[in-house]
Design a protein around this motif. Sequence first.
Motif, PDB file in Angstrom:
ATOM      1  N   GLY A 130       0.787  -1.223   0.000  1.00  0.00           N
ATOM      2  CA  GLY A 130       0.000   0.000   0.000  1.00  0.00           C
ATOM      3  C   GLY A 130       0.818   1.271   0.000  1.00  0.00           C
ATOM      4  N   SER A 131       2.144   1.142  -0.025  1.00  0.00           N
ATOM      5  CA  SER A 131       2.993   2.332  -0.037  1.00  0.00           C
ATOM      6  C   SER A 131       2.739   3.168  -1.279  1.00  0.00           C
ATOM      7  CB  SER A 131       4.468   1.924   0.007  1.00  0.00           C
ATOM      8  OG  SER A 131       5.295   3.042  -0.277  1.00  0.00           O
ATOM      9  N   VAL A 132       2.604   4.458  -1.069  1.00  0.00           N
ATOM     10  CA  VAL A 132       2.474   5.396  -2.189  1.00  0.00           C
ATOM     11  C   VAL A 132       3.846   5.755  -2.736  1.00  0.00           C
ATOM     12  CG1 VAL A 132       1.730   7.712  -2.857  1.00  0.00           C
ATOM     13  CG2 VAL A 132       0.296   6.335  -1.346  1.00  0.00           C
ATOM     14  N   LEU A 133       4.787   6.033  -1.840  1.00  0.00           N
ATOM     15  CA  LEU A 133       6.118   6.459  -2.269  1.00  0.00           C
ATOM     16  C   LEU A 133       6.796   5.424  -3.160  1.00  0.00           C
ATOM     17  CD1 LEU A 133       7.665   8.073   0.950  1.00  0.00           C
ATOM     18  CD2 LEU A 133       6.745   9.249  -1.058  1.00  0.00           C
ATOM     19  N   PHE A 134       6.623   4.139  -2.824  1.00  0.00           N
ATOM     20  CA  PHE A 134       7.341   3.085  -3.537  1.00  0.00           C
ATOM     21  C   PHE A 134       6.473   2.379  -4.583  1.00  0.00           C
ATOM     22  CE2 PHE A 134       9.452   3.747   0.493  1.00  0.00           C
ATOM     23  CZ  PHE A 134      10.790   3.842   0.110  1.00  0.00           C
ATOM     24  N   GLY A 183      -0.083  10.125   6.248  1.00  0.00           N
ATOM     25  CA  GLY A 183      -0.940  11.185   5.743  1.00  0.00           C
ATOM     26  C   GLY A 183      -0.126  12.232   5.002  1.00  0.00           C
ATOM     27  N   ALA A 184      -0.237  13.490   5.423  1.00  0.00           N
ATOM     28  CA  ALA A 184       0.473  14.582   4.754  1.00  0.00           C
ATOM     29  C   ALA A 184       1.963  14.577   5.065  1.00  0.00           C
ATOM     30  CB  ALA A 184      -0.128  15.924   5.160  1.00  0.00           C
ATOM     31  N   LEU A 185       2.365  13.844   6.102  1.00  0.00           N
ATOM     32  CA  LEU A 185       3.764  13.829   6.525  1.00  0.00           C
ATOM     33  C   LEU A 185       4.462  12.577   6.012  1.00  0.00           C
ATOM     34  CD1 LEU A 185       6.051  15.061   8.189  1.00  0.00           C
ATOM     35  CD2 LEU A 185       5.158  13.846  10.181  1.00  0.00           C
ATOM     36  N   MET A 186       5.527  12.786   5.267  1.00  0.00           N
ATOM     37  CA  MET A 186       6.318  11.681   4.745  1.00  0.00           C
ATOM     38  C   MET A 186       7.793  12.006   4.893  1.00  0.00           C
ATOM     39  SD  MET A 186       4.249  10.480   1.316  1.00  0.00           S
ATOM     40  CE  MET A 186       2.459  10.282   1.341  1.00  0.00           C
ATOM     41  N   GLY A 187       8.626  10.973   4.909  1.00  0.00           N
ATOM     42  CA  GLY A 187      10.060  11.195   5.018  1.00  0.00           C
ATOM     43  C   GLY A 187      10.835  10.009   4.498  1.00  0.00           C
ATOM     44  N   THR A 188      12.077  10.280   4.071  1.00  0.00           N
ATOM     45  CA  THR A 188      12.990   9.229   3.643  1.00  0.00           C
ATOM     46  C   THR A 188      14.339   9.453   4.309  1.00  0.00           C
ATOM     47  OG1 THR A 188      13.857  10.405   1.690  1.00  0.00           O
ATOM     48  CG2 THR A 188      11.862   9.081   1.379  1.00  0.00           C
ATOM     49  N   GLN A 189      14.935   8.362   4.826  1.00  0.00           N
ATOM     50  CA  GLN A 189      16.278   8.449   5.388  1.00  0.00           C
ATOM     51  C   GLN A 189      17.312   8.532   4.266  1.00  0.00           C
ATOM     52  OE1 GLN A 189      17.717   8.493   8.807  1.00  0.00           O
ATOM     53  NE2 GLN A 189      19.179   9.209   7.277  1.00  0.00           N
ATOM     54  N   PHE A 190      17.047   7.897   3.155  1.00  0.00           N
ATOM     55  CA  PHE A 190      17.946   7.957   1.999  1.00  0.00           C
ATOM     56  C   PHE A 190      17.728   9.255   1.226  1.00  0.00           C
ATOM     57  CE2 PHE A 190      14.157   5.486   0.893  1.00  0.00           C
ATOM     58  CZ  PHE A 190      13.681   6.184  -0.190  1.00  0.00           C
ATOM     59  N   HIS A 191      18.583   9.469   0.246  1.00  0.00           N
ATOM     60  CA  HIS A 191      18.511  10.677  -0.579  1.00  0.00           C
ATOM     61  C   HIS A 191      17.884  10.350  -1.933  1.00  0.00           C
ATOM     62  CE1 HIS A 191      20.981  13.456   1.849  1.00  0.00           C
ATOM     63  NE2 HIS A 191      21.617  12.360   2.235  1.00  0.00           N
ATOM     64  N   PRO A 192      16.597  10.620  -2.130  1.00  0.00           N
ATOM     65  CA  PRO A 192      16.010  10.365  -3.449  1.00  0.00           C
ATOM     66  C   PRO A 192      16.659  11.221  -4.531  1.00  0.00           C
ATOM     67  CG  PRO A 192      14.456  11.534  -2.033  1.00  0.00           C
ATOM     68  CD  PRO A 192      15.581  11.100  -1.165  1.00  0.00           C
ATOM     69  N   GLU A 193      17.108  12.419  -4.167  1.00  0.00           N
ATOM     70  CA  GLU A 193      17.716  13.319  -5.157  1.00  0.00           C
ATOM     71  C   GLU A 193      19.069  12.807  -5.639  1.00  0.00           C
ATOM     72  OE1 GLU A 193      19.575  14.796  -1.344  1.00  0.00           O
ATOM     73  OE2 GLU A 193      17.733  13.795  -1.979  1.00  0.00           O
ATOM     74  N   LEU A 202      10.297   7.914  -7.064  1.00  0.00           N
ATOM     75  CA  LEU A 202       9.737   8.146  -5.741  1.00  0.00           C
ATOM     76  C   LEU A 202       9.264   9.593  -5.590  1.00  0.00           C
ATOM     77  CD1 LEU A 202      10.795   6.831  -2.351  1.00  0.00           C
ATOM     78  CD2 LEU A 202      10.731   9.307  -2.638  1.00  0.00           C
ATOM     79  N   LEU A 203      10.062  10.540  -6.050  1.00  0.00           N
ATOM     80  CA  LEU A 203       9.659  11.945  -5.956  1.00  0.00           C
ATOM     81  C   LEU A 203       8.415  12.225  -6.796  1.00  0.00           C
ATOM     82  CD1 LEU A 203      13.134  13.753  -6.039  1.00  0.00           C
ATOM     83  CD2 LEU A 203      11.573  13.518  -4.079  1.00  0.00           C
ATOM     84  N   LYS A 204       8.321  11.560  -7.934  1.00  0.00           N
ATOM     85  CA  LYS A 204       7.122  11.724  -8.772  1.00  0.00           C
ATOM     86  C   LYS A 204       5.904  11.163  -8.049  1.00  0.00           C
ATOM     87  CE  LYS A 204       5.456  11.156 -13.494  1.00  0.00           C
ATOM     88  NZ  LYS A 204       5.791  10.680 -14.859  1.00  0.00           N
ATOM     89  N   ASN A 205       6.090  10.029  -7.364  1.00  0.00           N
ATOM     90  CA  ASN A 205       4.984   9.467  -6.574  1.00  0.00           C
ATOM     91  C   ASN A 205       4.563  10.440  -5.475  1.00  0.00           C
ATOM     92  OD1 ASN A 205       4.863   7.085  -8.055  1.00  0.00           O
ATOM     93  ND2 ASN A 205       6.112   5.911  -6.609  1.00  0.00           N
ATOM     94  N   TRP A 206       5.545  11.030  -4.793  1.00  0.00           N
ATOM     95  CA  TRP A 206       5.214  11.997  -3.741  1.00  0.00           C
ATOM     96  C   TRP A 206       4.483  13.209  -4.327  1.00  0.00           C
ATOM     97  CZ3 TRP A 206       7.214  17.082  -2.827  1.00  0.00           C
ATOM     98  CH2 TRP A 206       6.695  17.673  -1.659  1.00  0.00           C
ATOM     99  N   LEU A 207       4.975  13.683  -5.474  1.00  0.00           N
ATOM    100  CA  LEU A 207       4.368  14.841  -6.116  1.00  0.00           C
ATOM    101  C   LEU A 207       2.903  14.569  -6.433  1.00  0.00           C
ATOM    102  CD1 LEU A 207       5.574  17.606  -6.874  1.00  0.00           C
ATOM    103  CD2 LEU A 207       5.831  16.748  -9.207  1.00  0.00           C
ATOM    104  N   GLY A 208       2.582  13.310  -6.724  1.00  0.00           N
ATOM    105  CA  GLY A 208       1.203  12.943  -7.009  1.00  0.00           C
ATOM    106  C   GLY A 208       0.287  13.034  -5.794  1.00  0.00           C
ATOM    107  N   THR A 209       0.855  13.116  -4.592  1.00  0.00           N
ATOM    108  CA  THR A 209       0.045  13.256  -3.375  1.00  0.00           C
ATOM    109  C   THR A 209      -0.179  14.715  -2.996  1.00  0.00           C
ATOM    110  OG1 THR A 209       1.874  13.293  -1.741  1.00  0.00           O
ATOM    111  CG2 THR A 209       1.143  11.137  -2.527  1.00  0.00           C
ATOM    112  N   VAL A 210       0.532  15.608  -3.684  1.00  0.00           N
ATOM    113  CA  VAL A 210       0.527  17.029  -3.305  1.00  0.00           C
ATOM    114  C   VAL A 210      -0.671  17.734  -3.901  1.00  0.00           C
ATOM    115  CG1 VAL A 210       1.782  19.209  -3.563  1.00  0.00           C
ATOM    116  CG2 VAL A 210       3.018  17.102  -3.012  1.00  0.00           C
TER     117      VAL A 210
END
Length: 210
Positions: A130-134, A183-193, A202-210
Amino acid sequence: MVKKIVVLDYGSGNLRSAERALARVGADVTVTADYDTAMDADGLVVPGVGAFEACMSGLKGVRGERIVGRRLSAGRPVLGICVGMQILFDRGVEHGTETEGCGEWPGTVERLDAPVLPHMGWNTVKAPAGSVLFDGLDAETRFYFVHSYGVREWELQPGEGFAQPLVTWAEHGVPFVAAAENGALMGTQFHPEKSGDAGAALLKNWLGTV
């Protein structure tokens, strides 16, 4: 519709790398410490490198903890990256010194128990169903890490009125939180950039939640 994203400039983090990576996936990106601009953005990215204490000091210098808190209270997206994710927790302990974090998640950032530190390089993660980011990323996908500290125990439990956050784990000596979706709060320990195509996805997936 193009999403307006602010990368919060509080003196820490790979600001330009984050800016370029977000622009690559279609965001309209501004790097700024301006309070109103950060509040008005569709999404806020909080980067961070170095020591927990120094990052919290810099964050408070631009009222960043208030920006994060007010955005989340209104259900507006925030993404923390590396130490930018760590400072969202209650506290960080480094060299015997405890520093108060933003307190958006319960938990302690502490030194990893591993034979080699920092944990630097590419590693796989174990994302929950169910992960959105991944979403759409293979289980063997690798992301770029560079850190010696992390959250080794997830303390937030489901309660009345809210669901259990989705927590992604990785391992270096010990298991640690690699990402969290709450919910609105997400975080990654790794560097997606810094994680190439996988990070861009992953950043595109996050952008889709914005």
